[in-house]
Motif scaffolding. Structure first.
Motif, PDB file in Angstrom:
ATOM      1  N   ILE A  27       8.593 -13.346  -0.431  1.00 24.54           N
ATOM      2  CA  ILE A  27       9.341 -12.147  -0.804  1.00 24.54           C
ATOM      3  C   ILE A  27       8.375 -10.966  -0.919  1.00 24.54           C
ATOM      4  O   ILE A  27       8.772  -9.803  -0.803  1.00 24.54           O
ATOM      5  N   GLY A  28       7.087 -11.289  -1.081  1.00 27.58           N
ATOM      6  CA  GLY A  28       6.061 -10.251  -1.152  1.00 27.58           C
ATOM      7  C   GLY A  28       6.017  -9.368   0.085  1.00 27.58           C
ATOM      8  O   GLY A  28       5.684  -8.183  -0.002  1.00 27.58           O
ATOM      9  N   TYR A  29       6.350  -9.929   1.256  1.00 29.78           N
ATOM     10  CA  TYR A  29       6.379  -9.094   2.462  1.00 29.78           C
ATOM     11  C   TYR A  29       7.377  -7.953   2.296  1.00 29.78           C
ATOM     12  O   TYR A  29       7.129  -6.816   2.698  1.00 29.78           O
ATOM     13  N   VAL A  30       8.511  -8.286   1.700  1.00 33.22           N
ATOM     14  CA  VAL A  30       9.573  -7.295   1.504  1.00 33.22           C
ATOM     15  C   VAL A  30       9.160  -6.280   0.443  1.00 33.22           C
ATOM     16  O   VAL A  30       9.277  -5.063   0.640  1.00 33.22           O
ATOM     17  N   SER A  31       8.652  -6.786  -0.688  1.00 34.23           N
ATOM     18  CA  SER A  31       8.309  -5.875  -1.787  1.00 34.23           C
ATOM     19  C   SER A  31       7.126  -4.982  -1.432  1.00 34.23           C
ATOM     20  O   SER A  31       7.059  -3.824  -1.853  1.00 34.23           O
ATOM     21  N   ILE A  32       6.172  -5.504  -0.652  1.00 30.64           N
ATOM     22  CA  ILE A  32       5.040  -4.679  -0.227  1.00 30.64           C
ATOM     23  C   ILE A  32       5.519  -3.569   0.699  1.00 30.64           C
ATOM     24  O   ILE A  32       5.041  -2.435   0.629  1.00 30.64           O
ATOM     25  N   THR A  33       6.493  -3.880   1.550  1.00 31.29           N
ATOM     26  CA  THR A  33       7.098  -2.835   2.385  1.00 31.29           C
ATOM     27  C   THR A  33       7.790  -1.801   1.506  1.00 31.29           C
ATOM     28  O   THR A  33       7.742  -0.593   1.779  1.00 31.29           O
ATOM     29  N   ALA A  34       8.407  -2.290   0.417  1.00 29.06           N
ATOM     30  CA  ALA A  34       9.102  -1.384  -0.501  1.00 29.06           C
ATOM     31  C   ALA A  34       8.130  -0.478  -1.249  1.00 29.06           C
ATOM     32  O   ALA A  34       8.498   0.633  -1.654  1.00 29.06           O
ATOM     33  N   THR A  35       6.878  -0.933  -1.445  1.00 27.19           N
ATOM     34  CA  THR A  35       5.886  -0.043  -2.063  1.00 27.19           C
ATOM     35  C   THR A  35       5.345   0.955  -1.048  1.00 27.19           C
ATOM     36  O   THR A  35       4.750   1.967  -1.428  1.00 27.19           O
ATOM     37  N   TYR A  36       5.552   0.675   0.229  1.00 24.06           N
ATOM     38  CA  TYR A  36       5.147   1.596   1.302  1.00 24.06           C
ATOM     39  C   TYR A  36       6.197   2.679   1.522  1.00 24.06           C
ATOM     40  O   TYR A  36       5.870   3.854   1.677  1.00 24.06           O
ATOM     41  N   THR A  37       7.468   2.276   1.513  1.00 28.34           N
ATOM     42  CA  THR A  37       8.551   3.237   1.715  1.00 28.34           C
ATOM     43  C   THR A  37       9.787   2.829   0.919  1.00 28.34           C
ATOM     44  O   THR A  37      10.143   1.644   0.865  1.00 28.34           O
ATOM     45  N   GLU A  38      10.422   3.818   0.312  1.00 29.29           N
ATOM     46  CA  GLU A  38      11.669   3.551  -0.415  1.00 29.29           C
ATOM     47  C   GLU A  38      12.781   3.125   0.544  1.00 29.29           C
ATOM     48  O   GLU A  38      13.776   2.524   0.126  1.00 29.29           O
TER      49      GLU A  38
END
Length: 641
Positions: free
Chosen positions: A276-287
């Motif tokens: 799930i970190g792949y998703v959350s790390i993307t979320a820290t890159y862009t809203e």
């Protein structure tokens, strides 16, 4: 976020080819070795650079995996908090990947609010949809600090080989997997107290209920995405055996909180929420992360990892996505590797064996040479070896003699007084040979594109070196030299123009593998990067264009470095052997000197005796015989007045 900042973010573009790339999140309790690097971040980097070089809309995200038992254990060993440990290793990993020129669009971390929000949302939807269940299990409990113990927090005697410092999950001596309750004389890693068995509740993901949907997805995705063979085999093996409910909570403090009453002192199992970190790390890159992760119609997901990570990316995480009943961007292509071994053995940080990420820089060899060697030995269908003699040969014979020779020879020739660094008019002369050369180049170009479209990373690198060899053949067949320029100036100009254009294309093809070398070539050509075309027309550099000065792309590595590096990175045993060898050599030299001194002393003694007797009528030597002990040997000398 300001509008300007939002514009800078890479987002999917309708109608374009949108590529989302991830590599296995490196765990932060240690330094990555060369096998870790080539198996995940470096392989993904090659594909990301290729995708960008083809003009695809590409996002490459990665980050450190920081939660879990191993982090807590390592923090205890170093007497710091888990957060301090993660901060330390995040910086270390970041530095290693920066030196290797890994082109992440974003390199994040798992302990974030976004991780908590997204992981808990997935958990709640799985729970709501009936794919989670509670089970009671028996685990070791420490009565001293009032806590259940994860497997690695229990130590004791192995019941099989009787090694006294076995861990609760595995014995480091015999290698067998263990249950912590099987250990003889178990002890808590934190306070050495004896743990007791106690019942505890945990949440399990019902993979068995999700298996039919998982099998349907796996069949479709593995065929469409042309998965690597070991990815297919490992996933098939799990499905054939039958999926079973898998625990997704742990009795730990360092992790994502479980959003369920009664689970306040538990966290999510790291292998449930790591992906799930792949998703959350993307979320820290862009809203606007959902444009990447909830957009299967327009986004293709490529994931890179070692084979030991396969089941979590092809079974556990996809089942979690399917079980939410939400729309998800799911795995399109998985590219996995076997193991890279070190000199017929294994990398070992504890024994200082092998080259780790921070050691490569210390050798003084450029990152591109390391990248080239690792990728040319990428363990795609079986284990491969890192060997120092092969490393040196790859630099000296393949890079320097093939690629470096081709580029340097052409640039130096154009730098000469003949052309004074200006590209001559290469349009006046035509020859069937040149048409045939262009045909061969385009055949190799097509092969290169086909291989990388199918994520055949090692094969495409070999194809790139064939492209370089074609360039050398062009020069040899036409005998490019001063004589050709004098006697056939138009033909010479045509060869030069074609060769420079060939180099420009080659710079683009090697860029995914050796980005710094590409930059150096473009600097010498005094031009910009060429997007990799479907068809090469050999017209990228205009007549009259002024190129830069020739610079060597690679330097020769001396053969004696092989033994030096082998000893340097061979571990404590190799260093001990080297020291013992040196000590024996020193002792041998000392013994030789002792015998030499003894012999010399004997000769002096004979001379003194002869002198005292007058030496057959000769006058006696006047003086005093002096004896002294030096280095354990009696030294005799004659001192004259």
């Amino acid at each position: 976020m300001s509008p300007d900042e939002a514009k800078k973010k890479i987002l999917p573009v309708e109608g374009e080819r949108n590529i989302l790339i991830t590599s296995a999140l490196p765990y932060v309790n240690n330094v990555p070795h060369l096998g870790n690097i080539v198996g995940s971040v470096l392989s993904a980097d090659v594909f990301a650079r290729y995708a960008r070089a083809r003009g695809y809309n590409t996002l490459y995200v990665c980050g450190t995996d920081e939660y879990g038992t191993a982090t807590e254990t390592k923090a205890i060993e170093e007497n710091i908090t888990p957060q301090q440990l993660c901060d330390k290793y995040y910086a270390l990993h970041s530095d290693v990947y920066k030196w290797f020129q890994i082109s992440f669009d974003h390199f994040g971390r798992t302990p974030t609010q976004q991780q908590t929000d997204i992981a808990q949302d997935i958990f709640n939807k799985l729970y709501k949809n009936g794919y989670l269940e509670e089970k009671t299990t028996t685990q070791p409990y420490c009565e001293t600090h009032k806590s259940f113990l994860a497997d690695r927090f229990v130590e004791g005697e192995c019941p099989l080989c009787h090694y006294e410092d076995a861990r609760g999950d595995q014995c480091d001596k015999c290698g067998h997997l263990l249950d912590p309750l099987e250990l003889i004389n178990p002890r808590c890693k934190l306070d050495r107290a004896t743990p007791v068995p106690r019942e505890t509740k945990h949440v399990y993901l019902c993979l068995d209920k999700l298996q039919p949907l998982e099998e349907e997805w796996f069949k479709r995705s593995s065929e469409e995405g042309k998965w690597s063979s070991n990815g297919i085999q490992i996933t098939s093996s799990w499905l054939k055996e039958g999926l079973h409910p898998r625990g997704i909570t742990r009795d730990l403090k360092w992790g994502t909180a479980v959003p369920l009453e009664g689970y306040e002192k538990k966290v999510m199992y790291v292998w449930f929420d790591a992906c799930i970190g792949y998703v959350s790390i993307t979320a820290t890159y862009t809203e606007e992360w959902e444009k990447w992760w909830r957009n299967p119609e327009q986004v293709k997901l490529y994931q890179f990892m070692g084979k030991d990570n396969v089941p979590f990316h092809t079974v556990v995480f996809p089942c979690s996505q399917i079980g939410t009943k939400d729309k998800w961007t799911m795995l399109n292509t998985i590219s996995t590797t076997e193991y890279l071994n070190y000199e017929k053995g294994k990398f070992s940080k504890s024994r200082n064996i092998g080259v780790f990420g921070n050691n490569a820089k210390d050798t003084g060899i450029p990152a591109d040479v390391w990248r080239y060697y690792l990728l040319s030995h990428r363990p795609e269908t079986g284990d491969s070896e890192f060997e120092w003699d092969g490393f040196i040969a790859a630099n000296n014979n393949e890079l320097l003699n093939n690629l470096g020779n081709f580029v340097n020879r052409v640039i130096k020739f154009v730098n000469s007084k003949i052309y004074d660094s200006k590209i001559p008019d290469y349009t006046k002369f035509s020859d069937p040979y040149f048409d045939e050369h262009k045909k061969k180049v385009n055949e190799v170009l097509k092969k290169y594109i086909d291989e990388l479209e199918n994520v055949k990373i090692k094969a495409a690198l070999m194809t790139t070196m064939i492209m370089s060899s074609l360039g050398n053949t062009l020069l040899q067949d036409n005998k490019l030299d001063n004589k050709l320029a004098t006697e056939q100036p138009e033909r010479c100009a045509a060869v030069v123009g074609l060769a420079l254009s060939h180099i420009h294309l080659l710079a683009s093809l090697i860029q995914p593998y050796m980005p710094a070398t590409t930059d150096l070539i473009l600097q010498q050509l005094n031009t910009t990067f060429l997007i990799i075309p479907d068809l090469w027309e050999a017209k990228s550099l205009p007549v009259g264009h002024t190129i830069g000065k020739a610079v060597y792309l690679f330097s020769k590595i001396k053969p004696e470095k092989e033994q030096e590096w082998r000893e340097q990175f061979g571990g404590d045993e190799a260093r001990k052997a080297k020291e013992e060898k040196a000590a024996k050599a020193a002792a041998k030299r000392a013994e030789k000197e002792r015998k030499k001194a003894k012999k010399a002393a004997a000769k002096i003694g004979e001379g003194v005796e002869s002198a005292e007797k007058g030496g057959q009528g000769e006058q006696p030597v006047s003086g005093t015989v002096v004896e002294e002990v030096m280095d354990g040997v009696k030294q005799v000398s004659l001192q004259t007045p």
